[in-house]
Structures are given as structure tokens and as C-alpha cells.
Design an enzyme around this catalytic site. Structure first.
Site, PDB file in Angstrom:
ATOM      1  N   TYR A  15       0.827  -1.211   0.000  1.00 15.73           N
ATOM      2  CA  TYR A  15       0.000   0.000   0.000  1.00 15.73           C
ATOM      3  C   TYR A  15       0.860   1.260   0.000  1.00 15.73           C
ATOM      4  O   TYR A  15       0.552   2.222   0.706  1.00 15.73           O
ATOM      5  CB  TYR A  15      -0.949  -0.006   1.203  1.00 15.73           C
ATOM      6  CG  TYR A  15      -2.160  -0.875   0.959  1.00 15.73           C
ATOM      7  CD1 TYR A  15      -3.269  -0.355   0.296  1.00 15.73           C
ATOM      8  CD2 TYR A  15      -2.176  -2.212   1.326  1.00 15.73           C
ATOM      9  CE1 TYR A  15      -4.361  -1.153   0.023  1.00 15.73           C
ATOM     10  CE2 TYR A  15      -3.274  -3.018   1.048  1.00 15.73           C
ATOM     11  CZ  TYR A  15      -4.366  -2.483   0.403  1.00 15.73           C
ATOM     12  OH  TYR A  15      -5.450  -3.253   0.122  1.00 15.73           O
ATOM     13  N   TYR A 142     -14.315  -4.649   3.217  1.00 16.41           N
ATOM     14  CA  TYR A 142     -12.937  -5.056   2.902  1.00 16.41           C
ATOM     15  C   TYR A 142     -12.733  -6.472   3.428  1.00 16.41           C
ATOM     16  O   TYR A 142     -12.879  -6.728   4.625  1.00 16.41           O
ATOM     17  CB  TYR A 142     -11.898  -4.118   3.522  1.00 16.41           C
ATOM     18  CG  TYR A 142     -10.494  -4.580   3.216  1.00 16.41           C
ATOM     19  CD1 TYR A 142      -9.934  -4.364   1.957  1.00 16.41           C
ATOM     20  CD2 TYR A 142      -9.752  -5.295   4.154  1.00 16.41           C
ATOM     21  CE1 TYR A 142      -8.654  -4.837   1.657  1.00 16.41           C
ATOM     22  CE2 TYR A 142      -8.478  -5.765   3.857  1.00 16.41           C
ATOM     23  CZ  TYR A 142      -7.932  -5.528   2.605  1.00 16.41           C
ATOM     24  OH  TYR A 142      -6.686  -6.002   2.307  1.00 16.41           O
ATOM     25  N   ASP A 234     -16.848 -12.434   8.737  1.00 16.49           N
ATOM     26  CA  ASP A 234     -15.410 -12.172   8.642  1.00 16.49           C
ATOM     27  C   ASP A 234     -14.951 -11.460   9.915  1.00 16.49           C
ATOM     28  O   ASP A 234     -15.066 -10.241  10.032  1.00 16.49           O
ATOM     29  CB  ASP A 234     -15.131 -11.335   7.385  1.00 16.49           C
ATOM     30  CG  ASP A 234     -13.658 -10.987   7.236  1.00 16.49           C
ATOM     31  OD1 ASP A 234     -12.870 -11.285   8.153  1.00 16.49           O
ATOM     32  OD2 ASP A 234     -13.303 -10.403   6.195  1.00 16.49           O
ATOM     33  N   LYS A 263      -5.261 -11.951  11.681  1.00 15.80           N
ATOM     34  CA  LYS A 263      -4.786 -10.805  12.468  1.00 15.80           C
ATOM     35  C   LYS A 263      -4.439 -11.175  13.932  1.00 15.80           C
ATOM     36  O   LYS A 263      -3.357 -11.664  14.169  1.00 15.80           O
ATOM     37  CB  LYS A 263      -5.788  -9.657  12.399  1.00 15.80           C
ATOM     38  CG  LYS A 263      -5.866  -9.079  10.976  1.00 15.80           C
ATOM     39  CD  LYS A 263      -6.309  -7.650  10.910  1.00 15.80           C
ATOM     40  CE  LYS A 263      -5.972  -7.032   9.579  1.00 15.80           C
ATOM     41  NZ  LYS A 263      -7.096  -6.919   8.642  1.00 15.80           N
TER      42      LYS A 263
END
Ligand SMILES: *Cc1c(COP(=O)(O)O)cnc(C)c1O
Length: 421
Positions: A15, A142, A234, A263
Site C-alpha cells: 500500500y 474489505y 469475517d 490478524k
């Protein structure tokens, strides 16, 4: 050459527009909430290193367990073989999830956890000779950067070059008490074609920490259940305490069919993804017919070291002191919300558990490319706090080991910068 220059010569960062990127900071060490650079400066990691670090950096308990595992079994093919860490982690995790979650499928990161979930749903329909192929997702979603995950994510600058190649998805607004009836009417019309609904529960993270109410999502989930639409929850970001409870699921009155994790799963130590599913999903793949097999796997599926890091992280998470710390962060954030709400340069202050977000009022629209984010990022770095705004949306997602004083320090820096800004 110093580390920064050597990095520039060989590395391409995520990114990052490499042409205009600022000098990047070499980090030599981490401890608790702090990261230390090669000049001896220290920074509070107030974004948990892209939302992954739960208990602080280089946690001794995780380090010890991982190093023991390294000397015992570092990796084994997970087709035809198993090992204690994979079994134990699955047992421990399933105990904490909604009781309909019965099986664990391992992969490498959040995006792959989503890919697996999508493949489970689509092949679930295929194995039953159902014609359903369409997927429902939330606008601004996302779910990751691989192609399937991009397809179910909101269309944006991030997905634009690939737009022709992304599969078709029906996007709906996030649920509110006002739009629920119209959402239901819309879904009912096309429910014969919809195989599944994928959503980030309570918080749409990368979109800029957009939040919706648990009761509204529960209502939408209930309707999807009635319409025989499978649900993929999610929890890659929301899992493992971020929302103030262990999982976003603990705020909801309905159970999803499939859940995704990554994560915080390993406490931020190692990359790993998990997709869990109900018995019904699993059973749809059981057959004498080889073609009904879920043909998916990664070289490092259920890597023993990553599993061990996850077991150790979950041991820390379930400690009374960690749960109290999560409560403390949520409580302190609530206090700071009241201050932020009255700030003339701030709007749309919102909080769910340990996640706090607000928007900076600028003359430009709220967007990822809003320049104010970059300026603020640099200013906070100077003050020893890592905050990485999404455009003009600022947020705090601190590791749970942060103290009351350290939070006060961050809050103070924020109001100080906002006052001068
Ligand atoms: C970060 C994220 C992903 C992607 O995870 P990666 O490990 O970065 O591939 C998927 N879903 C949500 C909700 C996320 O926040």
C-alpha cells in the site's frame, strides 16, 4: 548504506506509492506497546501494527512457547498428518465460538481465510446441485487483497485496475434501523440466486472504521437464515477481544454458518488464517464422490509454530487481567469520546470496545486519499505515537497491555495536535 537505504534498493512495500513515499523507519526491536528504531527513538504502537498485535511486541510467553515448538516440530504436511498444536488450537478455539461452529480449516492469512469461506459456500451449493451462485456483500466492505476477497470487497481505487476480472457481487448498504425493511425486500426478490452473505460484523475496518449496530445486523442475519442464505462472518479484524467481547459474535443473537479469523489469531506473532464452519457445511462435502472434496490447501496449512503462537496468545487473552484490560481500554475510550465529540475539528466519533475512530473535518471529503492523514501521521510520529489514519479517519486500536497512563498520554497528544491543527 544504512538500513533505510538498503531497504529502498531492494524492497517494495505494501500500500505504498514508492515514488513519493517518505523515508521509512527501520525498527530494531519491539517490547510491549513500544517499537524502537535504529536511532534509539521509541514509538507507541497505537495501531497494533496493522491491527494484529494483541499483547504487545515480543511477548515472553509467546516467544517461549514458539521457541520450544521450533525445537520440537517446525512443519509437517497437513494432508495425511496432524500434530498436537493443530488439534489443541482447534479444540480451544471452537469452545469460544458460537456452538454451531464445528470444524476448523487452516490457511495463511485473512484473505485466504476468506477465499476458503467463499469456496466452501460455492461448492456447498455445487455439491447439492443447487443453481445458487450469487454472493451478497456490504458496500465499503474489505475482505482482503486476493482475487476472491477483492471481488467481495467494495469497489474502490484498490480494486479498480482489476475491476473487469472480479466476479459479480450484489452489494447492499450496511444495516440500520431505517433501512432494514427495504434491505429485506431487496434480498427477498433475489434470494433464489443468493448462495451466501459475507460481512464484517459491527465494524467495517479498512473502509474507515464504519460501525453498525449489533441489533440491526442480528435482524439482517435472522432474515438471511429464513431465506436459506449462508452467512460468512469475517472476524479477521473483530476477533479476539477488539470489540470488547471475545468475538463480534458475542454481541449478536444469530449464528453465522462460517467464520474467518486471522490478524489477532496468533497475537500478531505469525501469519495464519482460520475458517471455521458448521456441521451442515462440512457434511455437504462428505461423499464417495471424489469431486465433492474441498480441493484447497496451502504448503504451510496448520503450521505447528503458528498454531503454537495462537494457543499461547489465546492463553494470554483469556487471563483475567487481559479481560480487565480490554474493559479498561473500552471504558477509557468512552471517556475520551466525550472530549472528542466537543472538538470543533472532529465529527462522527464512534467506538466499539477497544476500537475508537473519528473524522477530522477538512475542506475535502472523507476519503482514503485525503491528504490530512499523511500530515497527521508525520506529526504523531514526531511525538512518538504511531497512528496511521485512513485518509481523514483517525483511529486507535491499541494492544491490550497498554496502561491507563499510556492511553492518557496518547489522548493528550491527540487533543494537542487537534488544537494546533
Ligand atoms: C485485514 C482484513 C482481511 C485480510 O487479511 P490479510 O491477512 O491482510 O490478508 C480480511 N478481512 C478483514 C475484515 C480484514 O480486516
Amino acid at each position: 548504506m544504512n538500513l533505510s537505504e538498503r531497504d529502498k534498493a531492494v524492497n517494495w512495500h505494501p500500500y505504498t506509492q514508492m515514488k513519493t513515499a517518505d523515508d521509512i523507519i527501520p525498527i530494531v526491536r519491539g517490547e510491549g506497546i513500544y517499537l524502537f528504531d535504529d536511532q534509539g527513538n521509541k514509538y507507541i504502537d497505537a495501531v497494533s501494527s496493522w491491527w494484529v498485535t494483541l499483547h504487545g511486541h515480543a511477548h515472553p510467553h509467546i516467544a517461549k512457547r514458539v521457541s520450544e515448538q521450533l525445537n520440537t516440530l517446525e512443519q509437517v504436511i497437513f494432508a495425511g498428518f496432524t500434530h498436537e498444536p493443530a488439534v489443541q488450537l482447534s479444540e480451544n478455539l471452537l469452545k469460544l465460538l458460537p456452538e454451531n461452529q464445528k470444524k476448523v480449516f487452516y490457511s495463511d492469512n485473512g484473505s485466504t481465510a476468506v477465499e476458503v469461506a467463499l469456496k466452501m459456500c460455492i461448492q456447498y451449493a455445487y455439491n447439492q446441485k443447487s443453481k445458487k451462485t450469487k454472493i451478497l456483500a456490504l458496500k465499503n466492505a474489505y475482505h482482503g487483497d486476493t482475487f476472491g476477497a477483492m471481488s467481495v470487497s467494495g469497489r474502490s481505487a484498490w480494486t479498480q485496475p482489476f475491476s473487469e476480472m472480479l466476479f459479480e457481487v450484489v452489494f447492499i448498504d450496511a444495516p440500520t434501523s431505517q433501512n432494514l425493511d427495504s434491505l429485506k425486500a431487496f434480498i427477498k426478490n433475489i434470494s433464489d440466486e443468493i448462495v451466501c452473505f459475507i460481512y464484517e460484523p459491527l465494524i467495517q475496518g479498512a473502509a474507515g472504521m464504519l460501525m453498525h449496530k449489533a441489533e440491526d445486523l442480528s435482524e439482517l442475519m435472522k432474515f438471511c437464515r429464513e431465506q436459506n442464505i449462508l452467512m460468512i462472518q469475517d472476524e479477521v479484524f473483530t476477533g479476539f477481544g477488539r470489540t470488547g467481547k471475545l468475538f463480534a459474535a458475542n454481541h449478536l443473537s444469530e449464528q453465522p454458518d462460517i467464520m474467518c479469523f486471522s490478524k489477532g489469531l496468533t497475537g500478531g506473532t505469525m501469519p495464519m488464517g482460520i475458517t471455521t464452519c458448521s456441521q451442515e457445511i462440512f457434511d455437504a462435502f462428505l461423499s464417495e464422490d471424489q469431486y465433492k472434496t474441498l480441493f484447497h490447501g496451502h504448503s504451510f496449512t496448520a503450521n505447528p509454530i503458528a498454531c503454537t503462537a495462537a494457543i499461547a496468545s489465546m492463553e494470554l487473552l483469556l487471563k483475567e487481567e487481559t479481560l480487565q484490560s480490554i474493559d479498561l481500554i473500552a471504558e477509557k475510550h468512552s471517556g475520551f469520546v466525550k472530549i472528542l465529540e466537543h472538538h470543533p475539528k472532529v465529527q462522527n466519533v464512534r467506538q466499539t470496545g477497544t476500537i475508537l475512530a473519528w473524522e477530522i473535518i477538512t475542506s475535502h471529503q472523507t476519503s482514503y486519499f485525503n491528504n490530512v492523514g499523511k500530515l497527521l501521521y508525520k506529526e504523531f510520529l514526531k511525538r512518538g505515537v504511531i497512528l496511521r489514519p485512513l485518509g481523514n479517519v483517525m483511529y486507535l486500536v491499541p494492544p491490550y497491555c497498554i496502561t491507563s497512563e499510556e492511553l492518557d498520554f496518547i489522548y493528550h497528544q491527540i487533543t494537542d495536535v487537534l488544537d494546533q491543527f
